[in-house]
Design a protein around this motif. Sequence first.
Motif, mmCIF file in Angstrom:
data_model
loop_
_atom_site.group_PDB
_atom_site.id
_atom_site.type_symbol
_atom_site.label_atom_id
_atom_site.label_comp_id
_atom_site.label_asym_id
_atom_site.label_seq_id
_atom_site.Cartn_x
_atom_site.Cartn_y
_atom_site.Cartn_z
ATOM 1 N N GLY A 208 0.796 -1.221 0.000
ATOM 2 C CA GLY A 208 0.000 0.000 0.000
ATOM 3 C C GLY A 208 0.825 1.266 0.000
ATOM 4 N N PHE A 209 0.194 2.362 -0.445
ATOM 5 C CA PHE A 209 0.855 3.672 -0.490
ATOM 6 C C PHE A 209 0.927 4.259 0.903
ATOM 7 N N ASN A 210 2.063 4.889 1.207
ATOM 8 C CA ASN A 210 2.266 5.540 2.494
ATOM 9 C C ASN A 210 2.544 7.014 2.279
ATOM 10 N N GLY A 211 1.504 7.794 2.287
ATOM 11 C CA GLY A 211 1.630 9.244 2.217
ATOM 12 C C GLY A 211 1.479 9.782 3.617
ATOM 13 N N ASN A 212 2.382 10.608 4.039
ATOM 14 C CA ASN A 212 2.385 11.032 5.444
ATOM 15 C C ASN A 212 2.231 12.541 5.609
ATOM 16 N N ASN A 213 1.635 13.178 4.604
ATOM 17 C CA ASN A 213 1.361 14.618 4.649
ATOM 18 C C ASN A 213 2.618 15.474 4.621
ATOM 19 N N SER A 214 3.750 14.874 4.269
ATOM 20 C CA SER A 214 4.951 15.692 4.085
ATOM 21 C C SER A 214 5.617 15.338 2.766
ATOM 22 N N CYS A 215 5.786 14.036 2.504
ATOM 23 C CA CYS A 215 6.418 13.564 1.268
ATOM 24 C C CYS A 215 7.724 14.291 0.985
ATOM 25 N N ARG A 216 8.548 14.393 2.024
ATOM 26 C CA ARG A 216 9.882 14.954 1.838
ATOM 27 C C ARG A 216 10.783 13.849 1.311
ATOM 28 N N ASP A 217 12.068 14.118 1.186
ATOM 29 C CA ASP A 217 12.969 13.152 0.552
ATOM 30 C C ASP A 217 13.642 12.192 1.527
ATOM 31 N N THR A 218 13.362 12.351 2.799
ATOM 32 C CA THR A 218 14.080 11.583 3.806
ATOM 33 C C THR A 218 13.645 10.120 3.827
ATOM 34 N N MET A 219 14.606 9.215 3.972
ATOM 35 C CA MET A 219 14.311 7.787 4.045
ATOM 36 C C MET A 219 13.351 7.489 5.187
ATOM 37 N N PRO A 220 12.259 6.777 4.920
ATOM 38 C CA PRO A 220 11.354 6.393 6.000
ATOM 39 C C PRO A 220 12.067 5.460 6.983
ATOM 40 N N ALA A 221 12.236 5.924 8.208
ATOM 41 C CA ALA A 221 12.954 5.144 9.222
ATOM 42 C C ALA A 221 12.285 5.333 10.572
ATOM 43 N N VAL A 222 10.970 5.243 10.575
ATOM 44 C CA VAL A 222 10.232 5.295 11.832
ATOM 45 C C VAL A 222 10.504 4.021 12.619
ATOM 46 N N VAL A 223 10.625 2.896 11.869
ATOM 47 C CA VAL A 223 10.941 1.609 12.493
ATOM 48 C C VAL A 223 12.139 0.978 11.789
ATOM 49 N N GLN A 224 12.815 0.111 12.519
ATOM 50 C CA GLN A 224 13.968 -0.630 12.010
ATOM 51 C C GLN A 224 13.603 -2.103 11.894
ATOM 52 N N PHE A 225 14.006 -2.734 10.796
ATOM 53 C CA PHE A 225 13.818 -4.168 10.625
ATOM 54 C C PHE A 225 15.185 -4.858 10.631
ATOM 55 N N ASN A 226 15.203 -6.126 11.007
ATOM 56 C CA ASN A 226 16.421 -6.952 10.981
ATOM 57 C C ASN A 226 17.628 -6.252 11.602
ATOM 58 N N PRO A 227 17.547 -5.925 12.887
ATOM 59 C CA PRO A 227 18.632 -5.183 13.543
ATOM 60 C C PRO A 227 19.972 -5.901 13.546
ATOM 61 N N GLY A 228 19.993 -7.221 13.271
ATOM 62 C CA GLY A 228 21.255 -7.933 13.206
ATOM 63 C C GLY A 228 21.921 -7.895 11.850
ATOM 64 N N THR A 245 9.149 11.833 6.858
ATOM 65 C CA THR A 245 9.597 10.785 5.953
ATOM 66 C C THR A 245 9.057 10.959 4.542
ATOM 67 N N GLY A 246 9.710 10.301 3.585
ATOM 68 C CA GLY A 246 9.283 10.325 2.203
ATOM 69 C C GLY A 246 8.064 9.459 1.963
ATOM 70 N N CYS A 247 7.389 9.717 0.863
ATOM 71 C CA CYS A 247 6.238 8.921 0.451
ATOM 72 C C CYS A 247 6.707 7.738 -0.392
ATOM 73 N N GLY A 248 5.945 6.666 -0.333
ATOM 74 C CA GLY A 248 6.269 5.523 -1.157
ATOM 75 C C GLY A 248 5.326 4.371 -0.924
ATOM 76 N N PHE A 249 5.661 3.238 -1.518
ATOM 77 C CA PHE A 249 4.843 2.045 -1.416
ATOM 78 C C PHE A 249 5.592 0.967 -0.634
ATOM 79 N N ALA A 250 4.862 0.228 0.191
ATOM 80 C CA ALA A 250 5.466 -0.786 1.044
ATOM 81 C C ALA A 250 6.081 -1.911 0.214
ATOM 82 N N VAL A 251 7.265 -2.363 0.638
ATOM 83 C CA VAL A 251 8.010 -3.396 -0.099
ATOM 84 C C VAL A 251 8.145 -4.705 0.678
#
Length: 311
Positions: A208-228, A245-251
Amino acid sequence: MGLFAGHVDSNGNAVDTDACVGACKPAACGDGFVQADVEECDDANASDTDACVSGCKAAKCGDGFVQAGSEECDDGNASNNDACNNLCKAPMCGNGIVDGSEECDDANADNQDGCDTSCVAIRAKVMICGNTVRPVSTFFPAGYNWSVSSSCAPDAETQALFITRSWGGGIGAAALQAYLNAGGIVLTEYNTSDKVWSLAFGATAQGGFNGNNSCRDTMPAVVQFNPGDKVWTKVPFVANALNQTGCGFAVGGFAGITTLTGWNANAAATGYRDLGLGRLWATDFDWQDNEMDQSFTFTNAMMGYFMTHRK
């Protein structure tokens, strides 16, 4: 004459290097006498960390025993590509030996001579498939300076191929797979990751699309995956707020992906998968608009790592 000076053994001699030694004992490894043509040494102890090891052999690199004071390791094999190299030293970038997981090692501090200071093989140029307002040189780590061209046809000298939303299908599956298999690096952008992933690995479903009312260029990093994951040993995670964070679609649903950062626990924005010697980095956010109103340090560091690492 060994430990029993002046004795005569059952061979009728006082020699302690034949089959009968000491007080008329059969020669054996561990008796303290070096049997000629059979033993290299015999120190009469059970230690395998000194100069004479099991089997009465002289200690040497590759025998499987770590000799105290002279060896860091000894795995008893002839491979430089594991945790102990052929000099019985732990692999270390900069020692001039391609060991451990290194791609190269030229023992110098030049990042532009084909082998960088992380012992990663570096190519001469980068390409942009599509348009970008933000210069990709923004992402170049310190000490790197590639030539940049606009093309969707990467070759053996292409370090990284950036595929933006305006790529127009400029590269096909065969060319993309050939580039990746030969060690190429690909980075995607907003709304291209699913299409590029499908070309490389087969059909995949876009999240799904993730628009967060800013759509700036910053890498979305609200959460971290695979910390190891290895990436976090080189680029420590720095969280940002959703509205930064930037706008985009979930991968996260892409086949075989290792996810790294995202908008929330159910929506990853970045991740990777290897093909052959290369790596495809899914970076599905609008990094090329040249819009930002917050720190770009973490985004630069991550994108710089992505474009310089295949593994």
